[in-house]
Design a protein around this motif. Structure first.
Motif, PDB file in Angstrom:
ATOM      1  N   SER A  92      47.298 -13.457   4.096  1.00 17.74           N
ATOM      2  CA  SER A  92      46.219 -14.216   4.720  1.00 17.74           C
ATOM      3  C   SER A  92      46.321 -14.083   6.236  1.00 17.74           C
ATOM      4  O   SER A  92      47.385 -13.804   6.790  1.00 17.74           O
ATOM      5  N   ARG A  93      45.190 -14.291   6.915  1.00 16.55           N
ATOM      6  CA  ARG A  93      45.168 -14.140   8.380  1.00 16.55           C
ATOM      7  C   ARG A  93      46.114 -15.141   9.033  1.00 16.55           C
ATOM      8  O   ARG A  93      46.866 -14.800   9.958  1.00 16.55           O
ATOM      9  N   HIS A  94      46.112 -16.368   8.549  1.00 12.74           N
ATOM     10  CA  HIS A  94      46.989 -17.406   9.109  1.00 12.74           C
ATOM     11  C   HIS A  94      48.453 -17.022   8.938  1.00 12.74           C
ATOM     12  O   HIS A  94      49.258 -17.159   9.875  1.00 12.74           O
ATOM     13  N   ALA A  95      48.807 -16.516   7.744  1.00 12.13           N
ATOM     14  CA  ALA A  95      50.192 -16.140   7.479  1.00 12.13           C
ATOM     15  C   ALA A  95      50.644 -15.009   8.392  1.00 12.13           C
ATOM     16  O   ALA A  95      51.750 -15.056   8.945  1.00 12.13           O
ATOM     17  N   LEU A  96      49.804 -14.004   8.576  1.00 16.29           N
ATOM     18  CA  LEU A  96      50.185 -12.864   9.411  1.00 16.29           C
ATOM     19  C   LEU A  96      50.385 -13.277  10.871  1.00 16.29           C
ATOM     20  O   LEU A  96      51.320 -12.813  11.533  1.00 16.29           O
ATOM     21  N   ILE A  97      49.507 -14.162  11.365  1.00 12.75           N
ATOM     22  CA  ILE A  97      49.649 -14.630  12.750  1.00 12.75           C
ATOM     23  C   ILE A  97      50.938 -15.424  12.921  1.00 12.75           C
ATOM     24  O   ILE A  97      51.713 -15.218  13.868  1.00 12.75           O
ATOM     25  N   GLY A 114      60.449 -18.000   7.792  1.00 13.34           N
ATOM     26  CA  GLY A 114      59.070 -17.675   7.438  1.00 13.34           C
ATOM     27  C   GLY A 114      58.476 -18.697   6.487  1.00 13.34           C
ATOM     28  O   GLY A 114      57.305 -19.089   6.613  1.00 13.34           O
ATOM     29  N   GLY A 115      59.279 -19.166   5.529  1.00 13.15           N
ATOM     30  CA  GLY A 115      58.818 -20.210   4.618  1.00 13.15           C
ATOM     31  C   GLY A 115      58.550 -21.517   5.338  1.00 13.15           C
ATOM     32  O   GLY A 115      57.569 -22.216   5.048  1.00 13.15           O
ATOM     33  N   LEU A 116      59.425 -21.864   6.298  1.00  9.55           N
ATOM     34  CA  LEU A 116      59.218 -23.095   7.062  1.00  9.55           C
ATOM     35  C   LEU A 116      57.932 -23.019   7.883  1.00  9.55           C
ATOM     36  O   LEU A 116      57.186 -23.993   7.967  1.00  9.55           O
ATOM     37  N   ALA A 117      57.677 -21.862   8.486  1.00 12.44           N
ATOM     38  CA  ALA A 117      56.490 -21.719   9.326  1.00 12.44           C
ATOM     39  C   ALA A 117      55.204 -21.902   8.536  1.00 12.44           C
ATOM     40  O   ALA A 117      54.206 -22.403   9.064  1.00 12.44           O
ATOM     41  N   LEU A 118      55.219 -21.503   7.256  1.00 14.28           N
ATOM     42  CA  LEU A 118      54.011 -21.587   6.432  1.00 14.28           C
ATOM     43  C   LEU A 118      54.040 -22.757   5.447  1.00 14.28           C
ATOM     44  O   LEU A 118      53.130 -22.899   4.633  1.00 14.28           O
ATOM     45  N   GLY A 119      55.091 -23.563   5.507  1.00 18.96           N
ATOM     46  CA  GLY A 119      55.185 -24.714   4.613  1.00 18.96           C
ATOM     47  C   GLY A 119      55.366 -24.335   3.155  1.00 18.96           C
ATOM     48  O   GLY A 119      54.867 -25.028   2.256  1.00 18.96           O
ATOM     49  N   ILE A 120      56.088 -23.244   2.900  1.00 19.68           N
ATOM     50  CA  ILE A 120      56.300 -22.767   1.527  1.00 19.68           C
ATOM     51  C   ILE A 120      57.609 -23.340   0.984  1.00 19.68           C
ATOM     52  O   ILE A 120      58.650 -23.198   1.624  1.00 19.68           O
ATOM     53  N   PRO A 121      57.580 -24.001  -0.173  1.00 16.43           N
ATOM     54  CA  PRO A 121      58.833 -24.489  -0.774  1.00 16.43           C
ATOM     55  C   PRO A 121      59.756 -23.307  -1.087  1.00 16.43           C
ATOM     56  O   PRO A 121      59.314 -22.266  -1.585  1.00 16.43           O
ATOM     57  N   LEU A 122      61.036 -23.473  -0.811  1.00 15.14           N
ATOM     58  CA  LEU A 122      62.004 -22.391  -1.001  1.00 15.14           C
ATOM     59  C   LEU A 122      62.746 -22.579  -2.322  1.00 15.14           C
ATOM     60  O   LEU A 122      63.371 -23.609  -2.557  1.00 15.14           O
ATOM     61  N   VAL A 155      60.389 -25.152  12.630  1.00 18.55           N
ATOM     62  CA  VAL A 155      60.750 -23.821  13.130  1.00 18.55           C
ATOM     63  C   VAL A 155      61.561 -23.948  14.415  1.00 18.55           C
ATOM     64  O   VAL A 155      62.567 -23.251  14.608  1.00 18.55           O
ATOM     65  N   ALA A 156      61.135 -24.856  15.302  1.00 21.60           N
ATOM     66  CA  ALA A 156      61.871 -25.059  16.560  1.00 21.60           C
ATOM     67  C   ALA A 156      63.291 -25.539  16.286  1.00 21.60           C
ATOM     68  O   ALA A 156      64.244 -25.089  16.941  1.00 21.60           O
ATOM     69  N   ALA A 157      63.443 -26.447  15.321  1.00 19.94           N
ATOM     70  CA  ALA A 157      64.775 -26.964  14.992  1.00 19.94           C
ATOM     71  C   ALA A 157      65.662 -25.864  14.437  1.00 19.94           C
ATOM     72  O   ALA A 157      66.853 -25.773  14.774  1.00 19.94           O
ATOM     73  N   LEU A 158      65.104 -24.997  13.593  1.00 19.79           N
ATOM     74  CA  LEU A 158      65.907 -23.920  13.019  1.00 19.79           C
ATOM     75  C   LEU A 158      66.321 -22.922  14.101  1.00 19.79           C
ATOM     76  O   LEU A 158      67.467 -22.450  14.114  1.00 19.79           O
ATOM     77  N   LEU A 159      65.407 -22.593  15.020  1.00 22.45           N
ATOM     78  CA  LEU A 159      65.758 -21.676  16.103  1.00 22.45           C
ATOM     79  C   LEU A 159      66.832 -22.276  17.008  1.00 22.45           C
ATOM     80  O   LEU A 159      67.750 -21.575  17.453  1.00 22.45           O
ATOM     81  N   THR A 160      66.730 -23.582  17.262  1.00 23.54           N
ATOM     82  CA  THR A 160      67.748 -24.253  18.080  1.00 23.54           C
ATOM     83  C   THR A 160      69.100 -24.220  17.379  1.00 23.54           C
ATOM     84  O   THR A 160      70.135 -23.961  18.011  1.00 23.54           O
TER      85      THR A 160
END
Length: 314
Positions: A55-60, A172-180, A132-137
């Motif tokens: 999807s366009r949102h996912a790719l961005i 990537g899952g966190l950015a798109l709200g996908i359950p892991l 995502v910010a928390a994971l990068l930190t």
């Protein structure tokens, strides 16, 4: 007079070349390890597994996450090379690194690394969300601790490098709200441990009986122990993947062939093929092994095809 005439007759090619403009920028780019950026492609793992990749949102979002994770990794490399500059100058290979060679001054490496380390999580909080910010930190904190001390601690060093790979797969899952899925985490985590420990085992085999280890910690590991770790990790990764493939999860089976189950064959073959290089002591950087071995690359393509058909339920 003769010497002067010779100097006048020099062609432009023979004259000493002036210092290259942008030498500092080139050095900073080299220090950021562009070759290592291929590891950050793992950010697409969770969306691809969930079938939400195109999807366009996912790719961005994934492009943003890839860039931000790359910036964080570059920050760590810059700080690490600045800290190790004196030691690297005494190393036959690492002395050519831009910071050790003087192309990038140590204060500049610290400053650019610090800026990237602050800007990337800040941009992530604004563009991708607090998770995502928390994971990068957390990634930055863990990797900086690794540079300062944890790389000298037995077993913990393996866990930290493995966790870095796992974070790439999770973000990537966190950015798109996908359950892991628990199977996704198990397979990815132990698959990463397999490659990391195989690389360390190969380093230990190649430096056996030689003075001047590239990693001081390798002298404290035995090759038997590292072999045990990569064999254990390979077994758990295969088990986790097979359990995922055999679990239908309540989804009716409507595809032409059971692609999920068939993908187990390609996955196991890939592990076995990679284990050949690990056993020989020639499993260096994971991306080098995958890209240089044609058979492993073909197995990977077959696995991607079957996995994609399984996700698409074709």
């Amino acid at each position: 007079m003769t010497e002067t005439a010779v100097l006048r007759q020099r062609t432009p090619r023979e004259r000493p070349a002036p210092p290259r403009e942008g030498g500092l920028l080139t050095g900073l780019l080299r220090t950021a390890r562009p070759k290592q950026w291929i590891k950050n492609v793992l950010v697409i793992a969770a969306p691809a597994a969930a079938g939400e990749l195109f999807s366009r949102h996912a790719l961005i979002q994934l492009a943003l996450v890839f860039a931000l994770f790359t910036a964080c990794a570059a920050a760590v490399y810059l700080v690490n090379d600045a800290r190790d500059a004196d030691a690297d100058r005494a190393h036959p290979v690492k002395r050519h690194r831009p910071v050790a060679a003087g192309q990038v001054p140590v204060p500049v490496a610290y400053a650019v690394g610090g800026c990237l380390g602050v800007l990337a999580p800040t941009a992530a909080a604004w563009l991708c969300g607090p998770a995502v910010a928390a994971l990068l930190t957390a990634y930055l904190a863990m990797q900086l601790a690794y540079c300062i001390n944890l790389k000298h601690v037995l077993v913990v060093d393996l866990a930290v490098v493995t966790t870095g790979f796992l974070m790439r797969a999770v973000i990537g899952g966190l950015a798109l709200g996908i359950p892991l899925s628990r199977w996704f985490l198990i397979t990815t985590g132990f698959g990463a441990l397999f490659m990391v420990s195989a690389k360390r085992y190969s380093e230990a085999v190649q430096m056996a009986g030689k003075a001047g280890a590239t990693r001081a910690l390798l002298t404290e590991y035995t090759t038997g122990y590292l072999r045990f770790v990569w064999q254990l990790a390979a077994g758990v990764a295969v088990l986790g993947y097979c359990l995922w493939a055999m679990e239908e999860g309540g989804v009716p089976h409507t595809s032409v062939l059971p692609w999920r189950q068939l993908s187990m064959v390609a996955f196991i073959l890939a592990i076995l093929r990679y284990a050949v290089f690990a056993d020989r002591g020639t499993a260096g950087e994971p991306e080098d092994v995958v890209l240089r071995d044609r058979a492993l690359a073909l197995i990977g393509v077959a696995w991607v095809a079957m996995y994609g058909l399984a996700v698409a339920n074709w």
